[in-house]
Structures are given as structure tokens and as C-alpha cells.
Design an enzyme around this catalytic site. Sequence first.
Site, PDB file in Angstrom:
ATOM      1  N   TYR A 134       0.828  -1.198   0.000  1.00 55.71           N
ATOM      2  CA  TYR A 134       0.000   0.000   0.000  1.00 55.71           C
ATOM      3  C   TYR A 134       0.859   1.244   0.000  1.00 55.71           C
ATOM      4  CZ  TYR A 134       0.939   0.844   4.963  1.00 55.71           C
ATOM      5  OH  TYR A 134       1.559   1.123   6.149  1.00 55.71           O
ATOM      6  N   ARG A 164       7.937   4.219  -4.764  1.00 53.24           N
ATOM      7  CA  ARG A 164       7.999   3.208  -3.691  1.00 53.24           C
ATOM      8  C   ARG A 164       6.955   2.117  -3.920  1.00 53.24           C
ATOM      9  NH1 ARG A 164       7.577   5.351   2.356  1.00 53.24           N
ATOM     10  NH2 ARG A 164       5.403   5.579   1.748  1.00 53.24           N
ATOM     11  N   ARG A 166      -7.144 -20.609  -2.329  1.00 48.84           N
ATOM     12  CA  ARG A 166      -6.161 -20.457  -1.264  1.00 48.84           C
ATOM     13  C   ARG A 166      -5.055 -21.519  -1.343  1.00 48.84           C
ATOM     14  NH1 ARG A 166      -4.584 -21.680   3.743  1.00 48.84           N
ATOM     15  NH2 ARG A 166      -3.874 -19.963   5.054  1.00 48.84           N
ATOM     16  N   HIS A 210      -0.557 -21.334  -0.550  1.00 50.30           N
ATOM     17  CA  HIS A 210       0.489 -20.373  -0.202  1.00 50.30           C
ATOM     18  C   HIS A 210       1.310 -19.902  -1.406  1.00 50.30           C
ATOM     19  CE1 HIS A 210      -0.642 -21.705   3.730  1.00 50.30           C
ATOM     20  NE2 HIS A 210       0.255 -20.951   4.332  1.00 50.30           N
ATOM     21  N   LYS A 219       6.553  -1.972   1.669  1.00 41.30           N
ATOM     22  CA  LYS A 219       5.395  -1.420   2.407  1.00 41.30           C
ATOM     23  C   LYS A 219       4.221  -2.376   2.281  1.00 41.30           C
ATOM     24  CE  LYS A 219       3.159   3.097   3.121  1.00 41.30           C
ATOM     25  NZ  LYS A 219       3.312   3.207   4.572  1.00 41.30           N
ATOM     26  N   GLU A 236      12.272   2.269  13.916  1.00 37.84           N
ATOM     27  CA  GLU A 236      11.342   3.321  13.472  1.00 37.84           C
ATOM     28  C   GLU A 236      10.067   3.190  14.286  1.00 37.84           C
ATOM     29  OE1 GLU A 236      10.115   2.588   9.399  1.00 37.84           O
ATOM     30  OE2 GLU A 236      10.118   0.434   9.737  1.00 37.84           O
ATOM     31  N   LEU A 244      11.237   1.236   6.814  1.00 38.88           N
ATOM     32  CA  LEU A 244      10.577   1.707   5.603  1.00 38.88           C
ATOM     33  C   LEU A 244      11.294   2.988   5.152  1.00 38.88           C
ATOM     34  CD1 LEU A 244       8.084   1.192   3.751  1.00 38.88           C
ATOM     35  CD2 LEU A 244       7.066   3.139   4.932  1.00 38.88           C
TER      36      LEU A 244
HETATM   37  N1  PLP Z   1       7.765   3.696   8.826  1.00 36.72           N
HETATM   38  C1  PLP Z   1       6.638   2.967   8.783  1.00 36.72           C
HETATM   39  C2  PLP Z   1       6.646   1.598   9.372  1.00 36.72           C
HETATM   40  C3  PLP Z   1       5.482   3.483   8.189  1.00 36.72           C
HETATM   41  O1  PLP Z   1       4.359   2.738   8.148  1.00 36.72           O
HETATM   42  C4  PLP Z   1       5.500   4.805   7.665  1.00 36.72           C
HETATM   43  C5  PLP Z   1       4.300   5.378   7.051  1.00 36.72           C
HETATM   44  O2  PLP Z   1       3.237   4.843   7.069  1.00 36.72           O
HETATM   45  C6  PLP Z   1       6.691   5.531   7.743  1.00 36.72           C
HETATM   46  C7  PLP Z   1       7.815   4.949   8.311  1.00 36.72           C
HETATM   47  C8  PLP Z   1       6.774   6.917   7.180  1.00 36.72           C
HETATM   48  O3  PLP Z   1       6.769   6.888   5.773  1.00 36.72           O
HETATM   49  P1  PLP Z   1       6.186   8.094   4.921  1.00 36.72           P
HETATM   50  O4  PLP Z   1       6.973   9.307   5.330  1.00 36.72           O
HETATM   51  O5  PLP Z   1       6.453   7.709   3.517  1.00 36.72           O
HETATM   52  O6  PLP Z   1       4.743   8.223   5.270  1.00 36.72           O
END
Ligand code: PLP
Length: 287
Positions: free
Chosen positions: A33, A52, A100, A102, A147, A180, A205
Site C-alpha cells: 500500500y 515506492r 487459497r 500459499h 510497504k 522506526e 521503511l
Molecule cells: N515507517 C513505517 C513503518 C510506516 O508505516 C510509515 C508510514 O506509514 C513511515 C515509516 C513513514 O513513511 P512516509 O513518510 O512515507 O509516510
Amino acid sequence: MPRYAYVNGRYLPHDRASVHIEDRGYQFADGVYEVVPVAAGLPIDESPHLDRLERSLAELGIAMPMSRRALELVSRELLRRNGVMNGLIYIQVTRGVAARNHAFPAQTRPALVMTSKRMDFGEQSKFKNGVAVITVPDLRWARRDIKTVNLLPNCMAKQEAAEAGAYEALQVDGDGNVTEGTSSNAWIVERSGKLVTRHLSSDILHGVTRRTILAIAAEEGVDFEERPFSVDELLAASEAFVTSATSFVTPVVRVDGKTVGDGAPGPLTLRLLAWYRDYIAGLRDRA
Ligand code: PLP
């Protein structure tokens, strides 16, 4: 005003929009997403967000559901239909529908859902007063650079934060370093004035807001370093903040109940927030 979602080629009333029970996103979290912030009717940093998205899909061997140009057009149509001036666009792509099993199906069409909603990015109290965070062990998988919609550890950590009355949970790796937040990147300002955020790798991320803030910092001559920092360094920092598409630059003033700096949003944090707002206003002026 009725709210619309875009689901596999159709604009549907939001409350009646649905996907198949054998969508692999539903069964295996086999999808990715993006959240693109919107200010004054314009998507912010749309291009890096779509970069991304493409990269996340490529890493999982899922095809783009439509061209980038088509995604941009659907985004604008959703903003128009939903009357969104400030808020976000949510884009979700899954591997699609298959019996379904895997292993990946030989042939499926990726499924695309897009929604948009209004949000207020104005002078909220979180920007003025800062927020509290907690620290939790990072329980996630080793490809946090993708993501994916597999957000269960993030949800569990955010729930823990909510129960502690905190805004965010900062996740901590086995070496005691902050990776993070559950939906944000984490930053500190050392006592020396240097800005620090973790370097890019599969541990975090690659935040689009992070990227923009680093570009702004470089342009404004702010000294910064991309490296891991520990919870002890966070507690000893003069300032801390988190960044994301929807939290912009949110000052962190308490960690696990302990005060960071002097317990108020720090001066560099507030300057970065102001510069980020100027950057957004500049995008609008140039559009
Ligand atoms: N880290 C994680 C795990 C996230 O889910 C997000 C955003 O949803 C971020 C960092 C920040 O990313 P962005 O600045 O692209 O929103």
C-alpha cells in the site's frame, strides 16, 4: 456528501465497496500500500510515493495494476468525488484473487483499491505540544523496506502505545537501537545540534517524508547523520520527533514516561516542521 472508493475499475459508494473473500491480500497479507498526503487539493510527493509502490510490488513479483499516469488520474478523480482538499489518498494493491494456496498462483490480475479521506494538518496540539511515545521490541520481519499490508506487529505496538496514552511506539532492534515508529520514521537531535535518523536498509521503511526532510536539512545547512541510535541516546537527546505522510514532523517530548530535552518541542524540530510546510506551499504555488 457520499464517499467513493475505487475498486478494480469502478467508483463505488464507500460503504458498499468490497473485495473477494479469496483475495490474497485478505488471506495472506499478500499486497502492498501507499499513503499519499494531500494539501490544498494536491498530492504531496506523489512521484516518490509511486516509485515506492512500484518498488514494493517489484520486490514481491506483483505487476503494477495500471500505469502510473492512470493511478494519478484515479487519485485526482477520487479527490474530486470526495471533495478532499486536505487529507490523504490510500492505494492498496494485492496479488489478486486465487484459490487459497500459499505459493503464488500462475495467473492472477493484481487487485487495486483506492480511497481518499479528509484530514486536518493544521495547527493541531501534537505539533504545538509534542507527543509521548513508548519503546517496544521490534517484532517484524526482515523486509521492512517493503510497504506490505502485513501490519500486525505494528498494530500490536500501536495498541500498546494507545493503552499507555502515547501517540506512537518506537520499535527497538536486538542491539538496543531504534528502528522506526509503527507508522513513522524516528529522529533525534543530539546535544551537539546534529540531526540523526537511521540509515536506509531493509530494517526500516524508506519514508518519503524522511527523504524530503533530509533534502530540506541539506538545503538549509543543517548538520545530519544517517545512522542507528540507541534508546539511551534518544533519552539523552535534546530533541526528538517522528515523520510520516500524515504526521509531518511531530515533536516527541516524552519517551517511556521520561522527558526528552526540556519537555517541549525543540527549536530545530519546529524549524523543520515550518520548512516542510513551506515546501508543501511551494509545491502548490508551482502547480
Ligand atoms: N515507517 C513505517 C513503518 C510506516 O508505516 C510509515 C508510514 O506509514 C513511515 C515509516 C513513514 O513513511 P512516509 O513518510 O512515507 O509516510
